[in-house]
Write an enzyme that holds these catalytic residues in place. Structure first.
Site, mmCIF file in Angstrom:
data_model
loop_
_atom_site.group_PDB
_atom_site.id
_atom_site.type_symbol
_atom_site.label_atom_id
_atom_site.label_comp_id
_atom_site.label_asym_id
_atom_site.label_seq_id
_atom_site.Cartn_x
_atom_site.Cartn_y
_atom_site.Cartn_z
ATOM 1 N N LYS A 192 29.420 18.582 -38.326
ATOM 2 C CA LYS A 192 28.465 19.667 -38.097
ATOM 3 C C LYS A 192 27.950 20.170 -39.431
ATOM 4 C CE LYS A 192 30.785 20.363 -33.943
ATOM 5 N NZ LYS A 192 32.212 20.099 -33.937
ATOM 6 N N TRP B 264 24.161 18.289 -35.756
ATOM 7 C CA TRP B 264 25.227 17.308 -35.653
ATOM 8 C C TRP B 264 24.843 16.011 -36.349
ATOM 9 C CZ3 TRP B 264 27.676 17.225 -30.073
ATOM 10 C CH2 TRP B 264 28.251 18.479 -29.829
ATOM 11 N N GLU C 13 42.279 6.045 -19.930
ATOM 12 C CA GLU C 13 42.215 6.833 -18.693
ATOM 13 C C GLU C 13 41.271 6.210 -17.670
ATOM 14 O OE1 GLU C 13 42.152 7.981 -21.738
ATOM 15 O OE2 GLU C 13 43.151 9.919 -21.953
HETATM 16 P P1 AMP Z 1 41.564 4.417 -25.913
HETATM 17 O O1 AMP Z 1 41.912 5.141 -24.693
HETATM 18 O O2 AMP Z 1 42.647 4.459 -26.961
HETATM 19 O O3 AMP Z 1 41.111 3.027 -25.637
HETATM 20 O O4 AMP Z 1 40.355 5.188 -26.580
HETATM 21 C C1 AMP Z 1 39.182 5.470 -25.867
HETATM 22 C C2 AMP Z 1 38.128 5.975 -26.819
HETATM 23 O O5 AMP Z 1 37.738 4.919 -27.701
HETATM 24 C C3 AMP Z 1 36.848 6.395 -26.148
HETATM 25 O O6 AMP Z 1 36.920 7.687 -25.607
HETATM 26 C C4 AMP Z 1 35.859 6.290 -27.304
HETATM 27 O O7 AMP Z 1 35.927 7.414 -28.144
HETATM 28 C C5 AMP Z 1 36.373 5.105 -28.063
HETATM 29 N N1 AMP Z 1 35.594 3.914 -27.687
HETATM 30 C C6 AMP Z 1 35.922 2.948 -26.817
HETATM 31 N N2 AMP Z 1 34.957 1.998 -26.774
HETATM 32 C C7 AMP Z 1 33.984 2.395 -27.614
HETATM 33 C C8 AMP Z 1 32.707 1.876 -28.009
HETATM 34 N N3 AMP Z 1 32.237 0.724 -27.549
HETATM 35 N N4 AMP Z 1 31.974 2.597 -28.888
HETATM 36 C C9 AMP Z 1 32.420 3.768 -29.398
HETATM 37 N N5 AMP Z 1 33.606 4.298 -29.077
HETATM 38 C C10 AMP Z 1 34.387 3.633 -28.197
#
Ligand code: AMP
Length: 542
Positions: A439, A444, A331
């Site tokens: 939780k 958390w 997004e």
């Molecule tokens: P997507 O839209 O499939 O790329 O997923 C996005 C989600 O991936 C984000 O909202 C995070 O939860 C996770 N995400 C992306 N980059 C990272 C990162 N460097 N560390 C932790 N979570 C990440």
């Protein structure tokens, strides 16, 4: 009073025009589905994207019609990136790793008119084409003589035959920069997938921002390897920022194993590579096992899920490769934060420097962020308070394609679904996906923290922490672990490994050894699938 500057719409076609004129010799190297290495340059890619545009006109596609791809990273896919969007159509990158039923659903929802696919995906297309009700044209990304005689796919033609007869001249149309340029469906962990619909303007602004020194620091001197697929948020925008800067592009095609990636890095003098942690885990295992060294790789951007500290340490300390930990979302086009240090961090002790590097990083200009509590009140940037992370900016969605799910915004901010802290220097750290937070007794526990400790154990190849129902504490963490081949570790060893590394109540209650952790279409751990696999599991003593 208006400024007296020339007004020019920010269109994706201008990137290819620029790359052709200023970096015509800039190389584009691809490992092809056929297995060979193909070499071309921006001049040829530009000419062939104009042929694509002419060919699309020949199919009588209207402005904003969707052209889908089911393809690996390669030069033909790059030509489609520019030919489709440049001519005013919308590039829809389908994820071939999805279940065929999901591909059908997504193609129909997007109302794709054309599907261009790599030959590796011929069986998928054969299985789904009759159910993709809007697709009128099927193009196989291959030479004419590579097309099998009877595929059962009506009107199938080869890409090379399709564009061969087209002129390489084309006047890119001028239109509103806010017009849609490409789209990508989100992983869709709950409900039906929803699509982010990018615009020309958002794509160009994102390319500017990601090329900046404190973002990905892209330049004409770089040789860039996007291991991140071109069907995952436009390969994090790298095809656009590479064209903007004239960087050499190196595409891995279907060969995503550690050995093939390492060989490509060495052969093409790659200086900068991008991918999710699971891909780098495979490559590091290969490099470690063979006692290999990188001779040109200087930095790597790792994102998509949390980068384990052990990986950052291995790259930095053992191989001299700088890790840029980055965070973003489909997004968000996707870049939100990049972890590049400030001056004040440079003199820190190595351990403190590492603590800063572990964070997901600071916002780049164009992305504003805040954390809020359950009532929506903004929380302080003290590195301790954690809450829901919200973002806003010109390359972040305002709504999903076709308005699916209603307006996602809260007072103009997009809720990311991530839980995070932000410190006084603006460094954001993801504690968890809000649905993955555990939780326990009203407190958390960050599943990422629990995983990071396990990943530092020498016998652990991959680790995923999930919460299990507990009669007293509500939930307790357990850790599912894949062992490195030939390595041994027992449950008790691993639990003991947490001693002194985290608070006692955050130590997982149990270790479950598994053959593999389910990965989603973009290489991320799928905790929902893992929970399903372990549904019969019972916590010790419950
Ligand atoms: P997507 O839209 O499939 O790329 O997923 C996005 C989600 O991936 C984000 O909202 C995070 O939860 C996770 N995400 C992306 N980059 C990272 C990162 N460097 N560390 C932790 N979570 C990440």
């Amino acid at each position: 009073m208006l400024g007296l500057m020339q007004s020019q719409q920010l269109l994706i076609s201008t990137l290819m025009d620029f790359a052709e004129r200023h970096h015509g010799e800039g190389e584009v190297v691809s490992r092809r589905v056929e297995g060979d290495i193909h070499r071309t340059n921006y001049r040829e890619v530009a000419a062939r994207s104009r042929k694509v545009a002419n060919a699309l006109d020949g199919l009588n596609l209207a402005f904003s019609d969707r052209v889908a791809t089911l393809a690996w990273n390669g030069y033909r896919h790059l030509e489609l990136y520019f030919g489709v969007s440049g001519s005013g159509r919308v590039l829809h990158t389908l994820n071939p790793r999805l279940h065929p039923d999901q591909i059908v659903w997504i193609a129909n929802h997007a109302e794709d008119q054309v599907l261009c696919f790599d030959m590796s995906f011929l069986p998928i297309v054969q299985a789904v084409h009759s159910r993709c009700t809007t697709i009128k044209h099927f193009i196989a990304l291959c030479d004419a003589d590579k097309l099998p005689a009877d595929t059962g796919i009506p009107g199938l033609q080869s890409y090379e035959a399709w564009i061969a007869q087209q002129p390489a001249t084309y006047t890119w149309p001028e239109f509103d920069e806010n017009s849609a340029s490409s789209m990508c469906y989100t992983s869709g962990t709950t409900g039906n997938p929803k699509a982010a619909l990018y615009s020309h303007r958002s794509t160009i602004l994102h390319a500017f921002a990601s090329a900046l020194p404190d973002s990905l620091n892209m330049s004409a001197r770089d040789s860039v390897l996007p291991v991140v697929p071109m069907f995952h948020v436009n390969a994090w925008g790298l095809p656009y920022s590479a064209a903007m800067t004239g960087a050499k592009l190196v595409f891995p095609g279907p060969a995503m194993d550690g050995k093939s990636i390492f060989e490509l890095i060495e052969a093409e003098k790659v200086s900068f590579a991008a991918g999710v942690p699971t891909v780098w885990q495979m490559m590091l295992s290969h490099v470690q096992a063979g006692g290999l060294r990188f001779s040109t790789l200087k930095r790597t951007v790792i994102g998509g899920s949390a980068c384990p500290p052990a990986m950052i340490t291995a790259f930095n300390d053992v191989y001299g490769v700088e890790v840029l930990h980055a965070w973003g979302m489909t997004e968000m086009s996707p870049l939100g934060t990049v972890c590049t240090l400030k001056n004040k961090h440079l003199t820190l002790e190595p351990a403190d420097k590492m603590n800063a590097r572990l964070k997901q990083g600071r916002g780049i200009y164009g992305v504003d962020m805040k954390i809020v509590d359950g009532e929506g009140a903004e929380l302080p940037w003290d590195g301790k308070a954690y809450g829901d992370l919200l973002v806003k900016g010109p390359w972040i969605i305002s709504e999903y394609f076709k308005g699916e799910g209603g307006s996602p915004l809260v007072d103009g901010w997009f809720p990311t679904g991530d839980v995070a802290t932000i410190d006084a220097d603006g460094f954001m750290q993801i504690t968890d996906r809000s649905k993955d937070v555990i939780k326990s007794g009203g407190e958390w526990i960050s599943s990422i923290d629990v995983e990071n400790i396990a990943m530092a154990h020498p016998a652990v190849a991959m680790a995923a922490c999930i919460g299990m129902k507990h009669p007293k504490w509500d939930e307790r963490p357990i850790i599912a672990v894949v062992k490195k081949p030939g390595s041994e570790v027992t449950r008790d060893d691993l639990i003991a490994f947490y001693d002194g590394k985290t608070a006692k109540w955050q130590v997982p209650d149990d270790v479950v050894f598994v053959e593999a952790i389910p990965l989603g279409g973009t290489g991320k751990m799928q905790k929902s699938k893992l929970r399903e696999l372990l549904r019969e599991y019972k916590l010790p003593g419950t």
